[in-house]
Design a protein around this motif. Structure first.
Motif, PDB file in Angstrom:
ATOM      1  N   HIS A   5       0.755  -1.247  -0.113  1.00  0.00           N
ATOM      2  CA  HIS A   5       0.061  -0.013   0.091  1.00  0.00           C
ATOM      3  C   HIS A   5       0.844   1.139   0.108  1.00  0.00           C
ATOM      4  CE1 HIS A   5      -3.879   2.143   0.716  1.00  0.00           C
ATOM      5  NE2 HIS A   5      -3.143   2.851   1.235  1.00  0.00           N
ATOM      6  N   ASP A  56       2.602   1.708  -3.479  1.00  0.00           N
ATOM      7  CA  ASP A  56       1.386   1.975  -4.553  1.00  0.00           C
ATOM      8  C   ASP A  56       0.885   3.464  -4.340  1.00  0.00           C
ATOM      9  OD1 ASP A  56       1.587  -0.326  -5.481  1.00  0.00           O
ATOM     10  OD2 ASP A  56      -0.247  -1.221  -4.562  1.00  0.00           O
ATOM     11  N   ASN A  57       1.269   3.954  -3.060  1.00  0.00           N
ATOM     12  CA  ASN A  57       0.349   5.094  -2.948  1.00  0.00           C
ATOM     13  C   ASN A  57       1.335   6.312  -2.585  1.00  0.00           C
ATOM     14  OD1 ASN A  57      -2.635   4.958  -3.022  1.00  0.00           O
ATOM     15  ND2 ASN A  57      -1.841   3.202  -1.871  1.00  0.00           N
ATOM     16  N   TYR A  58       2.605   6.061  -2.252  1.00  0.00           N
ATOM     17  CA  TYR A  58       3.644   7.152  -1.883  1.00  0.00           C
ATOM     18  C   TYR A  58       4.806   6.691  -2.646  1.00  0.00           C
ATOM     19  CZ  TYR A  58       0.445   7.462   2.102  1.00  0.00           C
ATOM     20  OH  TYR A  58      -0.589   7.588   3.162  1.00  0.00           O
TER      21      TYR A  58
END
Ligand code: 5GP
Length: 183
Positions: free
Chosen positions: A22, A25-27
């Motif tokens: 996560h 993928d997001n940072y």
């Protein structure tokens, strides 16, 4: 600019892999160090991406050559370790890099680099951890028992970490870790 290394550890089946995915993928500014291991690849794992899969001889040669920042025998079975050079290069380039390693490795990194930021991911409860481990069904009963034994020891070591984050919700756990990386 040299940046600070972040080490993430936590017991088996706590959901470290999901939380770290996560984060990646997001940072997108956060990078994960690819470890070396002597264990065999699981279905779907790619050499050089999931791990650098090495023979025991090749792994031992890297230890002897001083190329491992840390290494440990995990779950009483295989060797796992962090290659020194890519981590040092990433830090020198100012990248935000995470190591996802076991407790023994985390201690070695703290000894070698006291400025490293050690983050422990904890389960909401012991019962939940057992449920997650048995539920994923990827290990034999014998391997599950061995991993639960390691988990018990690892949970007892969480006080050695700079921060403890409980994984009750993946996105929130990931957000807290990224926040702590700025510390
Ligand atoms: P798995 O076999 O499930 O991929 O990983 C088993 C354990 O090995 C995980 O708990 C993980 O934290 C640990 N591990 C993975 N890479 C390293 C590493 O480079 N060094 C150390 N010390 N432990 C690692």
């Amino acid at each position: 600019m040299t940046s600070r290394l972040t080490v993430i550890a936590g017991p088996t089946a706590v959901g470290k892999g999901t939380v770290i995915k996560h984060i990646l993928d997001n940072y997108p500014q956060v990078k994960l160090s690819v470890s070396a291991t002597t264990r065999a690849p699981r279905p779907g794992e790619v050499d050089g991406v999931s791990y650098h899969f090495l023979s025991t001889d090749a792994f031992d040669a890297k230890i002897a050559a001083g190329q491992m920042l840390e290494y440990a025998v995990v779950h009483g079975a295989n060797k796992y370790g962090t290659l020194r050079e890519p981590v040092e290069q990433a830090l020198a380039a100012g990248e935000q890099i995470i190591l996802e390693i076991d407790i023994q490795g985390a201690r070695q990194v703290k000894a070698a680099m006291p400025e490293a930021n050690l983050i422990f991911i904890a389960p909401p409860s012991w019962e939940e951890l057992v449920h997650r481990l048995t539920g994923r069904g990827t290990e034999s009963a014998e391997e599950q028992a061995r991993r639960l034994e390691t988990a018990r020891t690892e949970l007892a070591a969480q006080g050695e970490f700079d921060h403890v984050v409980i994984n009750d919700e993946v996105a929130e756990c990931a957000r807290r870790i990224v926040e702590l990386m700025q510390d």
